[in-house]
Structures are given as structure tokens and as C-alpha cells.
Write a protein that holds these residues in place. Sequence first.
Motif, PDB file in Angstrom:
ATOM      1  N   GLU A   1       0.772  -0.981  -0.115  1.00  0.00           N
ATOM      2  CA  GLU A   1      -0.350   0.029   0.268  1.00  0.00           C
ATOM      3  C   GLU A   1       0.566   1.191   0.109  1.00  0.00           C
ATOM      4  OE1 GLU A   1      -3.137   0.299   2.856  1.00  0.00           O
ATOM      5  OE2 GLU A   1      -4.141  -1.730   1.764  1.00  0.00           O
ATOM      6  N   GLU A   2       2.449   1.213   0.269  1.00  0.00           N
ATOM      7  CA  GLU A   2       3.130   2.421   0.527  1.00  0.00           C
ATOM      8  C   GLU A   2       3.298   2.239  -0.696  1.00  0.00           C
ATOM      9  OE1 GLU A   2       3.427   4.748   3.049  1.00  0.00           O
ATOM     10  OE2 GLU A   2       1.843   3.053   4.035  1.00  0.00           O
ATOM     11  N   LEU A   3       3.551   1.805  -1.401  1.00  0.00           N
ATOM     12  CA  LEU A   3       3.749   1.817  -3.174  1.00  0.00           C
ATOM     13  C   LEU A   3       2.878   2.402  -3.328  1.00  0.00           C
ATOM     14  CD1 LEU A   3       6.538  -1.090  -3.476  1.00  0.00           C
ATOM     15  CD2 LEU A   3       7.102   0.988  -2.042  1.00  0.00           C
ATOM     16  N   THR A   4       3.905   2.938  -5.179  1.00  0.00           N
ATOM     17  CA  THR A   4       2.513   4.190  -5.799  1.00  0.00           C
ATOM     18  C   THR A   4       1.885   2.184  -7.051  1.00  0.00           C
ATOM     19  OG1 THR A   4       4.151   3.941  -7.658  1.00  0.00           O
ATOM     20  CG2 THR A   4       3.702   5.673  -6.247  1.00  0.00           C
ATOM     21  N   ALA A   5       1.736   2.548  -7.808  1.00  0.00           N
ATOM     22  CA  ALA A   5       0.769   1.198  -9.150  1.00  0.00           C
ATOM     23  C   ALA A   5       1.962   1.006  -9.455  1.00  0.00           C
ATOM     24  CB  ALA A   5      -0.197   1.350 -10.143  1.00  0.00           C
ATOM     25  N   ARG A   6       2.661   1.858 -10.386  1.00  0.00           N
ATOM     26  CA  ARG A   6       3.856   1.438 -10.695  1.00  0.00           C
ATOM     27  C   ARG A   6       5.122   1.011  -9.848  1.00  0.00           C
ATOM     28  NH1 ARG A   6       5.266   4.357 -15.146  1.00  0.00           N
ATOM     29  NH2 ARG A   6       4.646   6.948 -14.401  1.00  0.00           N
ATOM     30  N   GLN A   7       5.536   1.267  -8.439  1.00  0.00           N
ATOM     31  CA  GLN A   7       6.801   0.431  -8.100  1.00  0.00           C
ATOM     32  C   GLN A   7       5.761  -0.886  -7.829  1.00  0.00           C
ATOM     33  OE1 GLN A   7       6.239   3.821  -4.733  1.00  0.00           O
ATOM     34  NE2 GLN A   7       8.034   4.889  -5.787  1.00  0.00           N
TER      35      GLN A   7
ATOM     36  N   THR B   1       0.179   6.992  -8.177  1.00  0.00           N
ATOM     37  CA  THR B   1      -0.444   7.043  -6.955  1.00  0.00           C
ATOM     38  C   THR B   1      -0.915   5.831  -5.875  1.00  0.00           C
ATOM     39  OG1 THR B   1      -2.801   8.123  -8.534  1.00  0.00           O
ATOM     40  CG2 THR B   1      -2.922   6.461  -6.653  1.00  0.00           C
ATOM     41  N   LYS B   2      -0.355   5.843  -4.712  1.00  0.00           N
ATOM     42  CA  LYS B   2       0.204   5.207  -4.496  1.00  0.00           C
ATOM     43  C   LYS B   2      -1.097   3.981  -4.094  1.00  0.00           C
ATOM     44  CE  LYS B   2       2.517   7.073  -0.388  1.00  0.00           C
ATOM     45  NZ  LYS B   2       3.284   6.971   1.080  1.00  0.00           N
ATOM     46  N   THR B   3      -0.606   2.627  -3.809  1.00  0.00           N
ATOM     47  CA  THR B   3      -1.768   1.806  -3.084  1.00  0.00           C
ATOM     48  C   THR B   3      -2.834   1.427  -3.149  1.00  0.00           C
ATOM     49  OG1 THR B   3      -0.270   0.353  -4.781  1.00  0.00           O
ATOM     50  CG2 THR B   3      -1.895  -0.769  -4.477  1.00  0.00           C
TER      51      THR B   3
END
Length: 293
Positions: free
Chosen positions: A81-87, A122-124
Motif C-alpha cells: 500500500e505504501e508503493l505506487t501502482a508503478r512501483q 498513485t499510492k496503492t
Amino acid sequence: MVKRYGDVTAVDGLDLEVPHGICLGLLGPNGAGKSTTMRLLTAQSRADKGEITVLGHSLPGASKRARAAMGVVPQQDNLDEELTARQNLEVFAHLYRVPKDDRAAAVGRALAVAQLVDRADTKTGNLSGGMRRRLLIARGLVHRPRLVLLDEPTVGLDPQVRQELWSLVAALRSEGVTTLMSTHYIEEAERLADECALMSHGKVVARGTPADLIAEHAGTHVDEHYGPPERLSEVEELAKNAGLPTRRTGPSVSVLAAERQPESLRQELGPANVRRAASLEDVFVVLTGESVE
Ligand code: ADP
């Protein structure tokens, strides 16, 4: 395969071959052993007996290679959840060993599959439930696997989101990706699966295209008879004696394969209140004794 947990035999002599390029629906009520089967295939659990080969790799010996070659979409959302969709996709592109130079393109493609190009950064944790599900599926596809395991891909989602995900799974099928999808939603299997394997108590109890399963186990038509409990019991008894399967649905008894009713039985039963086409749900209930969504 056999897999036991203490006294419970979760998978009890399951024998399943998935041909290349099809979507096979592993359909069964809760507790049938679908998730355990998925865990065995991803080598998260070890079978007590039996052999498993995934894309030519034997488990558990070659499980690392097998896991790298397939895409796994878990039932539980375990996105970071702390990472973006891309990350989130980048992490998996790395784990799945997509060559460094190809990673950006692979992540871009997965974002497009998930229809999240606009929300890539966007963050997940801030994405909607449906977006997260699409991302979870796209994450399992980032390395372009030839085989995808989808464990209950739409469990607990509302109907709109489910429809969106169905398009995504249907697209996989049109690209020739082999898909093994567990589900307890009949409609999901009916729409997406080329073939269904119906599981009950750790075994496959029937297998075939939805149309063949219906024709074999439920015939073409079902007669629904309504009435007081005594009447329903009588209908059940008469149909059973004639060798026709029945199922109870609340205030009615359904007589399957109604087109096979001998004339004498038709006379005894009288006209049905409703005659309808047989469905995969009828097959499911007759073979597993359980009702489904
Ligand atoms: P499904 O996915 O079809 O609902 P499961 O594979 O989750 O079925 O479960 C099959 C059976 O094995 C059930 O009776 C379940 O309670 C049991 N089971 C599954 N996992 C475990 C576990 N880790 N420990 C003990 N029992 C388990």
C-alpha cells in the motif's frame, strides 16, 4: 495428488491436466480443495503424495523455475500500500527476472492492462477496490507468463468490478495464455472457462465444457414444480424412481433432464409451474450437493 492437514484430506487423489492455451475453471464449493490445489501448484505447500509438473518443471524440485515461468494472482490482495501502482509492478518485474532493459516497457504494458496508466503514480492504498484487483492481476502478468493461476479472482467484489475483471481474463484467453482459475461463482466459470473441472471433497467429480457438462448431467430442460411440502416430496420421489436427478430450490423441486421424462411420469407429475433451460448451476448442485452464487 493428496494433501492432508491433520485429519482433513484437503486434496484427495486429484488428477488434473490443463491443456495449453485454454482457460480451465476449477469450480467447487467452499472447502472443496481449490485453494489447496493452487498452493500445491505454486509450491507454497507440498503434496503428501503424487506428482506435479508445471510447464515441464517438476515440483517441488524445480519449483523456482516453475514459479518464474508462471504468473500467480493470489486471492488475498497483498499489494504494498505504501508503493505506487508503478512501483508495485517494478518490484515484481524484478522478482520475476524481467531483464533490466525490458522492465520499463513491461511495467508500462502491465499498467495498460490494468487500465491504470493515469494512476501509475498513485499510492496503492489510495486506489479503489476494483483498481487494486486489476493491478493485482496485471502484476502477475508483468513477465508475460505462458500460464496464469487465478485464485478466486473476483471473490467479494461487487458486480460492476467483477465484469471489468472478466474482460481482463477474457483478453488473456484471446492471447493464448493458459489460465487456471479457481472460482465458486458459477457465472464466472460459465463466461470465462473453455472447460470446467468440478471439484468436491478434494477430487474432480466432472470435467468438460460448460455445454457438455450441462447436457450430460442436467439435460436440456428443467421443470420446476411448486407446492406444499408433501407435494414436493412426492415429485422428488416420482422423479427419483424414474432415474431423473432433482434439486430443491426453496419452495420448489426442480426435475432435471425433464425432456427425458417418460409419458407415464409426465402424467403423474402433471404440468410443471415453470419449464426452463438447464444450467451449469444445476450440474453443480446435483454433483456437489451445494448451492452456489
Ligand atoms: P476451497 O479453496 O475449495 O474453499 P480449501 O483448499 O481452502 O478449499 O480447503 C479444503 C479443506 O482443507 C477444507 O476442509 C479446509 O478447512 C482444509 N484446510 C485448508 N487449508 C488448511 C490448513 N492450512 N490447515 C488445516 N486445514 C486446512
